[in-house]
Write an enzyme that holds these catalytic residues in place. Structure first.
Site: not given
Length: 892
Positions: A543-544
Site C-alpha cells: 500500500d501507499e
C-alpha cells in the site's frame, strides 16, 4: 627531559579538554533538567477552519488548502530561561506550516517528529511567566487524541528529558491539551451530530430492552437456523463431559478452558457433549459447518470437519450466561459460515503490542468464530519479528529513541518520546512467534504474516543500512550489499503519507531487495512449520507507495491556471518514488516496466515468485499494491487475495468490482466501516483517527452489508454526515471475506487496543458469519441512497439490531469481564424531561449511574428520577462487577 615536559604538556591539554567537555555536558544537562521540570506545556486547538478565517492555507502549501490554528503555551514556573542551547522535540501528526512568533522556529525532522527551538531573536522565557507560540498546521485536529504525548527537551550532548505534564501513555491528555470546545468539526460542511448526552439519548431511543427469558438459547454470531426448545437443563457440579471425536487434543483443551472460564467443570461424569465428523451429512461442503442438538439426555454434534466441532461447542458456550452458567437451554442448530475469511488485522509496527495482548485477541476471535489473523509485523516505525541472520532488524529496527544519527535506534515517533521503555519499542522473538501460531492453530485461526513492502519499509531499510555500515567497516563489501534496500544513487525527493522521505521505500529494482524478501519469507515460513501450521497465505503489503505531493489536493505553484481549494507547492522539485534511482531508470529504459509508477505492482509480481518458491500458494496484498498488474494471473501464486480498503462514499462501492473482475479474491476491509481505529462516536473525547469516518460504532458495523457495498448508502452517511448515492456498474462475483483492521498510530497500550477492539469486534464477527434477511443481493445498476431509496427492510434491521444490542448488554459484556477484557463501556444518553432525568444506553442491561454532587456519590438509574432545577447531573455506565466505568459526562 624534553620528552618528560612534552608528556606533562600533553596530559595537561587533554585534562583541560576533558574538563571543558565535561563542563559543557554538565551545562547542557542543567538546561535540560531545568526546562523539563520548570516548564508546563499547553496545547490549544484554536481554529479548525482557518482557511475561512483569514489564513491563506493554499499559499502555505496545505493539502486541499485546509489548515488549522493552534496556540502552544510554555509556562515557566521558575527562574528565567535565557539559554539558546536547547530544543524541544515533539510528535505531531499534522505538518507544521507556519510559526507566528519570530523568537521560535519549528523544523520537520521525519515522520511526525518535529523540533521547536529558539531563533536568533530569542530573548528569554521570563521567570514565572509564559510565552505563546501560534502555529498553523495542515488539515484539522478535531480529537484530543490527535495530540501526541512525551514532548522532550534536549541540549547539545545532554540526556533528553520529557516535559513532566506531557509524560503519559494515557488517552487522558488533559494535563496539557485544552478542551476542544466547538472545534470538533472538520469544516462548515461537516453535518455530523456531536454526541452529547441528549443526542446520544435520541440515537439510542429506538432500542428497547428485551426480557431475559426471550434471549434464552440465543447464539452469537447468529446461526443459519436456530430453534430454541422450551426445556432447560441444570448442570450439576460435574459440569460437562466433552466427547469430541476427531478434534485434536490442543483444541479440546481450549474448549475445556472456555468452560472453566464460565465456572463450569469438565469431567467424565458431566453432561455429555458427543461430537463426530460426517461429511456426508452436509449437502454443501463448507468448512466449519455443524449440526447441534441439545436435549435433556445430552448434546449431539455432527460436523463437516474439525473446525465444525469447535464452532458447535462454542455455540453451546455462547448460549450460556455468566449469571446462571449451570443452565443450558435445549435447542437445535444447523449452521455454516457465510465467508471463508472472517478476519482481524492487527498492526504492531506503529506501536508494539505484547504477546499477552495478541493471545487474548486470538482467544476472543475463536469464541466468535473468526478464523484469520492478519499479523502486520513491520512498518516505518518498527520491525517486530526476530529474523535469524539479520539481527539488526530487532537490535536496531524494533527500538525507538533519541539518536539523531540513527545508529542505535529509529527516531521517536507517535508519542514514544526519547526513551525505549514503552510500546514504541519491542518485538516478538522467534519463540514468541511460534507460540502465537500454535495458540492460533489450536483455535482454528490461520496466521497470515505481513511484511509491508515496498512502501512503509523504513524500519527494515534503516536496519539494513546499519548492517551495511557494520560490514563495510569490516571490509566485507559483498556481504554488506547482500540485503541492502536502498540504491545509493537515488536522490528522489518524495514524501510519504506519514511524512517520511525516500528512506521509507524499499527499492524494487535491486536484486538485494528480492533477496531480503526471500530471506524474511523463508525464515518466517520455518517458524510456521515448527508451530504446526505451514503458511498458506503470505501478505505482501503493497500500500501507499506514492509521493503525496502529487495528490489531487496540491497544485504546482508555477501553473498558469490555478484552482481554488488546492495547496500551492513547487511540484517541479518533487519526484515519484525511485524516479532518480539509476537502477530503476534502467528498468524503465529497458522496458521492464512501463514507467516508474508501475514499480510497486512489478515488485509484487516478483515477490509472488519468491512466495511460490517457498511453497506458499496464496498471496495477499492491499489492493493498491496490485493496481497496475493486468490481473490475478500475472502473479506466480495460485491465488491472489486483496484487502479492499477504498472508502465507499469516494467510489469504493463500484471500484471493488474492478478487482473482483480481474480474478482477485476480495476481502472487504473498508475503513469507513470496519477500521476499528476510527472513533466510536463523534466526540473530541473519543480517540481514533477519522480520515475515513467520523465514527464506526457497533450499530454501524452491524448494519454493514459486506457483500452488496452499494446498499450501505441507504443505511449510513459519508464522513461529513451527508447522504451519498451508490450503485455498482459491473458484475460482482461475491466477497471472499470480511476483515476488521486496527492500525495503532495512537493506540499506545494493550488496554487501549482492547478498548478499540471490543465490543465492536462482535459486530464484525456477526456480519462475517451470518447474512441477515435485510441484506439485499447485489444487483448491477441498482442505486441506493439514504432518504431516497427503500430497498432495505428497516424494521427487520432494527429488530435484528435490537436483539443483538440486548445480547451484548445482558450477556456478552459480562463474559468480556470474566476474560479481563478492557472493552469500551458506552457513555449513557440522557435528558431532563418534565423535571425528571431519563437515561438510556446502547446496550440494554448495562447499569447506568448518575450523580448530582459532581461525582462524590453515585446512584444506579432504574427509571425516571426527579432532579432539582439547579443540580448538575453526571452520568456513566459501570460493569456488572463494578470494577470499571465509562467516561463521565455532564448533562447540561
Amino acid at each position: 627531559m624534553k620528552k618528560f615536559k612534552s608528556a606533562i604538556l600533553a596530559t595537561s591539554i587533554t585534562s583541560l579538554l576533558t574538563l571543558g567537555a565535561s563542563q559543557s555536558v554538565n551545562a547542557s544537562q542543567q538546561i535540560v533538567d531545568t526546562m523539563s521540570s520548570q516548564l508546563r506545556l499547553n496545547y490549544q486547538i484554536v481554529d479548525n477552519n482557518a482557511v475561512n478565517d483569514g489564513v491563506d492555507c493554499a499559499a502555505l502549501g496545505a493539502d486541499w488548502a485546509s489548515c488549522n490554528k493552534v496556540t502552544l503555551t510554555l509556562k515557566n514556573n521558575g527562574p528565567a530561561i535565557t539559554s539558546k542551547d536547547w530544543a524541544i522535540y515533539f510528535h505531531n501528526i499534522r505538518m507544521i506550516l507556519a510559526v507566528n512568533n519570530d523568537q521560535y522556529k519549528i523544523t520537520h525532522v521525519t515522520g511526525d517528529l518535529h523540533k521547536l527551538e529558539p531563533t536568533e531573536k530569542f530573548t528569554k522565557i521570563p521567570a514565572n511567566s509564559q510565552v505563546t507560540i501560534p502555529i498553523i498546521g495542515e488539515y484539522w485536529q478535531i480529537s484530543e487524541s490527535d495530540v501526541m504525548p512525551r514532548w522532550y527537551v534536549t541540549s547539545t550532548d545532554a540526556k533528553p528529558k520529557i516535559i513532566a505534564n506531557t509524560n503519559t501513555d494515557s488517552d487522558n491528555l488533559s494535563a496539557f491539551v485544552a478542551p476542544l470546545g466547538e472545534q470538533w468539526k472538520i469544516s462548515p460542511n461537516d453535518h455530523n451530530i456531536l454526541m452529547t448526552p441528549k443526542n446520544r439519548y435520541q440515537r439510542n431511543n429506538d432500542i428497547q430492552k428485551i426480557d431475559a427469558d426471550l434471549l434464552k438459547g440465543q447464539i452469537l454470531p447468529t446461526p443459519v437456523k436456530l430453534t430454541v426448545g422450551k426445556e432447560s437443563i441444570t448442570l450439576n457440579q460435574s459440569g460437562v463431559n466433552l466427547i469430541l471425536n476427531g478434534l485434536a487434543k490442543p483444541s479440546q483443551l481450549v474448549l475445556e478452558k472456555h468452560f472453566k472460564q464460565l465456572n463450569i467443570a469438565v469431567t467424565k461424569q458431566g453432561f455429555k457433549v458427543n461430537a463426530s465428523i460426517d461429511k456426508t451429512a452436509f449437502e454443501k461442503g463448507v468448512n466449519g459447518s455443524y449440526k447441534l442438538d441439545i436435549t435433556p439426555q445430552g448434546a449431539t454434534i455432527v460436523a463437516f470437519d474439525e473446525s465444525g466441532i469447535f464452532y458447535a461447542v462454542e455455540s453451546i458456550l455462547s448460549s450460556i450466561t455468566v449469571s446462571k452458567p449451570q443452565i443450558i437451554n435445549t435447542l437445535s442448530v444447523e449452521d455454516a459460515p457465510r465467508f471463508d475469511y472472517r478476519g482481524m488485522m492487527l498492526d504492531t509496527g506503529r506501536n508494539f503490542k505484547s504477546k499477552k495482548a495478541v493471545l487474548q485477541l486470538l482467544d476472543m476471535m475463536s469464541k466468535y468464530k473468526m478464523n484469520k489473523f492478519h499479523f502486520h509485523l513491520s512498518d516505518d516505525e518498527g520491525w517486530r519479528i526476530e529474523i535469524p541472520g539479520l539481527p539488526e532488524l530487532t537490535d536496531f529496527g524494533s527500538k525507538r529513541c533519541h539518536d539523531l544519527t540513527e545508529k542505535q535506534c529509529l527516531l521517536p515517533q507517535l508519542g514514544s518520546g526519547p526513551n525505549s521503555d514503552n510500546n514504541g519499542s519491542g518485538y516478538f522473538t522467534r519463540a514468541d512467534y511460534i507460540e502465537i501460531v500454535k495458540y492460533a492453530n489450536a483455535r482454528f485461526i490461520e496466521v497470515i504474516p505481513e511484511i509491508d513492502m515496498p512502501a512503509h519499509a523504513r524500519a527494515a531499510i534503516m536496519s539494513m543500512e546499519v548492517r551495511y555500515q557494520r560490514l563495510m567497516k569490516q571490509g566485507k563489501t559483498e556481504a554488506a550489499n547482500e540485503y541492502r534496500l536502498l540504491d545509493p544513487t537515488d536522490t528522489s525527493n518524495t514524501t510519504t503519507v506519514q511524512f517520511y522521505n525516500r528512506q521509507s521505500y524499499l527499492n524494487p529494482c535491486l536484486d538485494s531487495s528480492k533477496k531480503f524478501a526471500d530471506k524474511v519469507i523463508s525464515e518466517i515460513a520455518k517458524m510456521h512449520v515448527e508451530a504446526g501450521q505451514p503458511i498458506s497465505t503470505w501478505h505482501f503489503g503493497g500500500d501507499e507507495a506514492k509521493n503525496i505531493h502529487f495528490g489531487n489536493g496540491y497544485q504546482d505553484i508555477h501553473a498558469a491556471q490555478k484552482e481554488a481549494g488546492k495547496g500551492l507547492i513547487d511540484q517541479s522539485i518533487e519526484d515519484h518514488p525511485w524516479a532518480k534511482s539509476q537502477a530503476c531508470q534502467t528498468f524503465v529504459s529497458k522496458g521492464v516496466v512501463e514507467n516508474i509508477e508501475h514499480l510497486p505492482s512489478y515488485f509484487a509480481i516478483q515477490v509472488s515468485k519468491i512466495i511460490k518458491n517457498n511453497g506458499i500458494n496464496r498471496m495477499q496484498a492491499w489492493q493498491d499494491g496490485v493496481k497496475f498488474a493486468s490481473n490475478a494471473k500475472a502473479f506466480a501464486t495460485d491465488e491472489v487475495v486483496v484487502n479492499f480498503w477504498d472508502n465507499l462514499y469516494w467510489g469504493g462501492y463500484d471500484s471493488v468490482n474492478e478487482f473482483a473482475n480481474k480474478g482477485y479474491k476480495v476481502i472487504v476491509s473498508n475503513p469507513d466501516y470496519v477500521y476499528l481505529d476510527m472513533p466510536y462516536e463523534v466526540n473530541p473525547k473519543e480517540s481514533g483517527y477519522y480520515w475515513a469516518s467520523r465514527f464506526n460504532d457497533e450499530r454501524k458495523i452491524f448494519s454493514f452489508a459486506p457483500d452488496n457495498l452499494p446498499q450501505n448508502a441507504e443505511t449510513s452517511f459519508d464522513r461529513n454526515g451527508d447522504a451519498f448515492a451508490a450503485k455498482g456498474t459491473m458484475d460482482w462475483p461475491g466477497a471472499y471475506g470480511l476483515s476488521a483492521q486496527i492500525w495503532t498510530e495512537n493506540i499506545r497500550t494493550d488496554d487501549k487496543l482492547a478498548y478499540m477492539a471490543y465490543p465492536r469486534l462482535l459486530s464484525v464477527a456477526e456480519r462475517a458469519w451470518h447474512k441477515a434477511d435485510w441484506e439485499n443481493n447485489y444487483q448491477k445498476d441498482r442505486e441506493f441512497e439514504k432518504g431516497k431509496t427503500q430497498y432495505v427492510d428497516q424494521q427487520k434491521l432494527l429488530n435484528d439490531w435490537n436483539q443483538f444490542a440486548n445480547l451484548i448488554g445482558q450477556r456478552e459484556l459480562a463474559k468480556l469481564d470474566l476474560a479481563s477484557i478492557n472493552y469500551r463501556l458506552p457513555v449513557p444518553g440522557a435528558k431532563i424531561e418534565d423535571g425528571k432525568l431519563v437515561a438510556n444506553v446502547v446496550f440494554p442491561g448495562l447499569t447506568i449511574e448518575y450523580s448530582t454532587d459532581k461525582g462524590e456519590n453515585w446512584q444506579a438509574y432504574n427509571g425516571p428520577v426527579a432532579i432539582n432545577n439547579n443540580a448538575s447531573v453526571s452520568l456513566r455506565t459501570v460493569t456488572a462487577d463494578h470494577k470499571r466505568t465509562s467516561r463521565v459526562e455532564q448533562l447540561n
